[in-house]
Scaffold this motif. Structure first.
Motif, PDB file in Angstrom:
ATOM      1  N   ALA A  99      76.308  28.382  20.169  1.00  0.00           N
ATOM      2  CA  ALA A  99      77.528  28.998  20.693  1.00  0.00           C
ATOM      3  C   ALA A  99      78.143  29.975  19.695  1.00  0.00           C
ATOM      4  N   ARG A 159      72.635  23.824  27.488  1.00  0.00           N
ATOM      5  CA  ARG A 159      73.896  24.129  28.183  1.00  0.00           C
ATOM      6  C   ARG A 159      75.075  24.093  27.222  1.00  0.00           C
ATOM      7  N   ARG A 160      75.135  23.064  26.387  1.00  0.00           N
ATOM      8  CA  ARG A 160      76.224  22.973  25.407  1.00  0.00           C
ATOM      9  C   ARG A 160      76.191  24.161  24.456  1.00  0.00           C
ATOM     10  N   ARG A 186      77.490  27.406  26.158  1.00  0.00           N
ATOM     11  CA  ARG A 186      78.914  27.417  26.502  1.00  0.00           C
ATOM     12  C   ARG A 186      79.687  28.268  25.504  1.00  0.00           C
ATOM     13  N   GLY A 187      80.291  29.313  25.983  1.00  0.00           N
ATOM     14  CA  GLY A 187      81.103  30.172  25.135  1.00  0.00           C
ATOM     15  C   GLY A 187      80.325  31.236  24.385  1.00  0.00           C
ATOM     16  N   ASN A 188      79.000  31.264  24.508  1.00  0.00           N
ATOM     17  CA  ASN A 188      78.203  32.262  23.807  1.00  0.00           C
ATOM     18  C   ASN A 188      78.136  33.531  24.644  1.00  0.00           C
ATOM     19  N   ARG A 190      71.727  24.591  36.594  1.00  0.00           N
ATOM     20  CA  ARG A 190      72.825  24.153  35.725  1.00  0.00           C
ATOM     21  C   ARG A 190      72.977  25.036  34.492  1.00  0.00           C
ATOM     22  N   GLU A 243      75.364  28.038  34.893  1.00  0.00           N
ATOM     23  CA  GLU A 243      76.802  27.769  34.890  1.00  0.00           C
ATOM     24  C   GLU A 243      77.427  28.070  33.534  1.00  0.00           C
ATOM     25  N   GLU A 244      76.665  27.900  32.470  1.00  0.00           N
ATOM     26  CA  GLU A 244      77.189  28.107  31.121  1.00  0.00           C
ATOM     27  C   GLU A 244      76.752  29.439  30.523  1.00  0.00           C
ATOM     28  N   THR A 247      77.114  32.643  30.713  1.00  0.00           N
ATOM     29  CA  THR A 247      77.912  33.734  31.267  1.00  0.00           C
ATOM     30  C   THR A 247      77.596  35.088  30.651  1.00  0.00           C
TER      31      THR A 247
END
Length: 126
Positions: A4, A27-28, A31-33, A64, A67-68, A70
């Protein structure tokens, strides 16, 4: 650094059996990357036999990840199984609808389940 926080622009994890735990970790990390724009995931979701004579491990949902992810503009999901569960194609369609920056998507040889399901995935891109 964590994914991230990384400045990576491209990541290719193709030919690695990610499994459910690998997808959760990815996914984790996504997230935010916003810097990672190209992600290669060829051959990561195929059912595989373990060393025993047990049945094949079912494929997991690749939707899935979207979803992260973006910041992605290019995603290569070729040679995976998109129809592992009854709603996998619909989940992929919904996830693609929210992937507003995605410009290139490869679903080559993904077994989406015929032209009707392929059309449903395409509607997610519209």
């Amino acid at each position: 650094p964590r994914l991230a926080e990384s400045r990576l622009r491209a990541l290719d994890l193709s030919c690695n059996p990610l499994g459910e735990s690998g997808v959760a970790s990815l996914r984790r990390g996504l997230r935010g990357n916003e810097t990672l724009t190209h992600l290669g995931l060829r051959y990561v979701n195929l059912p595989r036999a373990d060393n025993s004579d047990s049945s094949l491990e079912p494929p997991f949902s690749l939707a899935r990840l979207l979803e992260e992810a973006t910041g992605l503009t290019s995603l290569d999901l070729a040679f995976n199984i998109a129809q592992g569960s009854g709603h996998a194609v619909e989940d992929l369609q919904r996830a693609l609808g929210s992937a507003t920056r995605l410009r290139t998507l490869s679903l080559a040889r993904c077994c989406v389940g015929g032209w009707r399901r392929a059309r449903a995935v395409a509607r997610g891109l519209a």
